[in-house]
Design a protein around this motif. Sequence first.
Motif, PDB file in Angstrom:
ATOM      1  N   PHE A  49      41.471  43.007  46.024  1.00 24.47           N
ATOM      2  CA  PHE A  49      40.982  44.389  45.996  1.00 24.47           C
ATOM      3  C   PHE A  49      40.486  44.745  44.581  1.00 24.47           C
ATOM      4  N   THR A  50      39.740  43.808  43.980  1.00 21.31           N
ATOM      5  CA  THR A  50      39.284  43.973  42.603  1.00 21.31           C
ATOM      6  C   THR A  50      38.408  45.205  42.431  1.00 21.31           C
ATOM      7  N   ALA A  51      37.606  45.520  43.435  1.00 22.37           N
ATOM      8  CA  ALA A  51      36.720  46.679  43.336  1.00 22.37           C
ATOM      9  C   ALA A  51      37.500  47.978  43.159  1.00 22.37           C
ATOM     10  N   VAL A  52      38.752  47.989  43.629  1.00 25.90           N
ATOM     11  CA  VAL A  52      39.590  49.181  43.484  1.00 25.90           C
ATOM     12  C   VAL A  52      40.205  49.243  42.091  1.00 25.90           C
ATOM     13  N   THR A  53      40.552  48.078  41.528  1.00 28.10           N
ATOM     14  CA  THR A  53      41.216  48.056  40.215  1.00 28.10           C
ATOM     15  C   THR A  53      40.256  48.303  39.066  1.00 28.10           C
ATOM     16  N   ARG A  54      38.944  48.153  39.275  1.00 26.06           N
ATOM     17  CA  ARG A  54      37.981  48.309  38.185  1.00 26.06           C
ATOM     18  C   ARG A  54      37.591  49.770  37.931  1.00 26.06           C
TER      19      ARG A  54
END
Length: 466
Positions: free
Chosen positions: A269-274
């Motif tokens: 869920f990298t798009a959420v952490t960025r």
Amino acid sequence: MASDKTASAEDTRSSRVIRVVFLALLLDLLGFTLILPLLPSILDHYSQIGDSVYQSLQSIVDWFRGAVGVPMETKYNSVLFGGLIGSLYSLLQFLSSPITGALSDDYGRKPLLLLTTVGLIGSYILWAFSRSFSIFLLSRVVGGICKGNVSLCTAIVADLPCPKARNKGMAMIGVAFSLGFTLGPLMGAYFALKLKDAEMFYQGPAMLAVLFSLGDLIFIFLMLPETLQKDSKVTECNAERPNSKNESSESSGIQQSGDLLYPVALFNFTAVTRTENPPSEQKMQNLKMLGLVYFTYLFLFSGLEFTLSFLTHQRFQFSSMQQGKMFFFIGITMAVIQGGYARRIKPGHQIQTVSMAIVSLIPAFLLIGMAWNLTLLYSGLFLYSFAAAIVVPCLSAQVSGHGSASQKGTVMGILRSLGALARALGPIVTSSVYWLAGAELCFIASSAFFIVPLVLLRRLKRQKEE
């Protein structure tokens, strides 16, 4: 007193949103499922006219059949070819769902829902006039790219501020699925039989799909309120959410393309952490674990679901009508469980309920795999339907509680993408095991592997306790 009125108004609004989402998704799924009983006949049609694109893809199916030992029968060829097209559709969903969800975080749920519905109308029009297999395949590609209604509808439900409302909304989405996949195929078969032109037998169902989607477009435009809240605080029912001061104005937007396309980034869920104000590390760990549970469950479940057609044809010589009756039983059972039980599950009991449902799949698939009479088969199918009615809605409701108000589309889009990847890979792997090792071993081994999502759920529970 004022707080009671506010809560009452919020409950009324949430109930209205859930009703609109349910009806919009039902119209969408009725149009989508009309083709399901017709797919074998459509493939036979293109085979008989000697379509060059069809023959090229048939060579891939023939290679797979030879590699895993599938018998040379028309019935199996239709299932394998249909599975190939289904995997293509799921792969396109895997690519498009996170992007659609992230776009909805920037531009709103309603505009994206209208846009994807217009795309679906275009795909059904292509299907209606697909005199060649290449046009038919193009219609499926357009449909796969534009089939964002499900992830967008889950994002709309995720926008609701109350966990109880989100849980009910996810269950009603499940009911829409069950009814759509029960009624749609029956309607598709009926309208195909009514058309007098034998060569264009699919045109009636295709035009009906256009009408369903057109009705859906008008209904969404007139009835669906925009639920994305970018400029105001989102409060939970009787509970204060962490970091609520910063959640109001954020938008996850479109991150680097890799964050929305690469499997590793999606599982993390990298798009959420960025984002500027990402969820806490603990919440992100929980979200990643939920995504992994969702993927492993659907990978196993979709594979065994796909091989059901092999088993019932091989062992019980089911005709297409008997197959239809079996899936009708599954759909009605799921709709009853979702409408009567799943939507009443309290938010704090969802993980425990999901664990119970997955445990029930172990005897379900053991019964199905070893069934030599219809009583055992349908006993297994009842347990199968019980689990299918509960797991996805409850996991979706759990995931919907993660991320800020303007990250819900991205979160639910990624979840939908992981599910699509599982549905693309599961049938290929499981059908290979089915024909290489036999039905009994396939179902017994696969049922044992459901221990994996159970272990992950236990780890999730431990993480939450810590």
